[in-house]
Design a protein around this motif. Structure first.
Motif, mmCIF file in Angstrom:
data_model
loop_
_atom_site.group_PDB
_atom_site.id
_atom_site.type_symbol
_atom_site.label_atom_id
_atom_site.label_comp_id
_atom_site.label_asym_id
_atom_site.label_seq_id
_atom_site.Cartn_x
_atom_site.Cartn_y
_atom_site.Cartn_z
ATOM 1 N N ARG A 18 -36.343 -9.302 -4.584
ATOM 2 C CA ARG A 18 -37.546 -9.934 -4.879
ATOM 3 C C ARG A 18 -37.585 -10.728 -6.068
ATOM 4 N N GLU A 38 -39.552 -12.323 -9.658
ATOM 5 C CA GLU A 38 -40.654 -12.369 -10.441
ATOM 6 C C GLU A 38 -40.746 -13.172 -11.556
ATOM 7 N N LYS A 39 -41.827 -13.533 -12.050
ATOM 8 C CA LYS A 39 -41.798 -14.324 -13.390
ATOM 9 C C LYS A 39 -41.498 -13.465 -14.497
ATOM 10 N N ARG A 40 -40.613 -13.753 -15.591
ATOM 11 C CA ARG A 40 -40.465 -13.140 -16.707
ATOM 12 C C ARG A 40 -41.489 -13.268 -17.688
ATOM 13 N N ARG A 63 -37.552 -16.780 -14.581
ATOM 14 C CA ARG A 63 -37.445 -15.931 -13.202
ATOM 15 C C ARG A 63 -36.248 -14.810 -13.438
ATOM 16 N N THR A 111 -39.457 -1.812 -11.453
ATOM 17 C CA THR A 111 -39.877 -3.141 -11.408
ATOM 18 C C THR A 111 -41.515 -3.145 -10.858
#
Length: 152
Positions: A55, A57-59, A118, A128
């Motif tokens: 998936r 995800e934004k950092r 991302r 995560t």
């Protein structure tokens, strides 16, 4: 099940969308100034090949540079890659079997528009989701360590 979904995805849409990202990455790497976008494009190409089980995800540490880079990416390459995802999703949604793959294709649109800032993570990796050894043992700089009441 994940392997089966990824293999069917690879045949139906993965290879074609990954080729688009690789072409964009090669063009970005040839124009030496745009190498960061090329690296992001290659990373997304790998994600496009095997999307099930991973998936986006934004950092948390992305900043103004990522935002400005995403604006440039959107103008130069992001919009046509997103259009490719939309057309591929429409073609996949024609059959009942293709609907999950169409949905997966639509979930790739945000990263095709804004790839910088991302990261791709494995859904089975407990780190995560905020649990696991790295979050439990890594102290936050400047934070006071709380000791449970029974440990005092």
């Amino acid at each position: 099940m994940r392997i089966l979904l990824n293999l069917v995805w690879l045949v139906l849409a993965g290879v074609w969308m990954a080729i688009g990202y690789v072409i964009a990455g090669v063009i970005c790497c040839v124009l030496i100034v745009t190498i960061p976008w090329g690296i992001a494009s290659f990373r997304i190409a790998l994600f496009t090949l095997w999307p099930f089980g991973q998936r986006l995800e934004k950092r948390a540490d992305h900043g103004v540079g990522s935002t400005l880079g995403n604006v440039i990416w959107f103008v130069v390459a992001g919009w046509w890659l997103a259009i490719g995802h939309v057309f591929t999703a429409i073609a996949l949604a024609v059959t009942i079997i293709g609907i999950p793959f169409a949905w997966a294709n639509l979930k790739l649109i945000p990263v095709s528009l804004t790839p910088l800032g991302r990261r791709i993570v494995d859904v089975d990796d407990p780190r995560t989701f905020g649990v696991g050894p790295t979050t439990a043992t890594t102290p936050i700089p400047g934070a006071r360590r709380e000791v449970p009441w029974y440990g005092r």
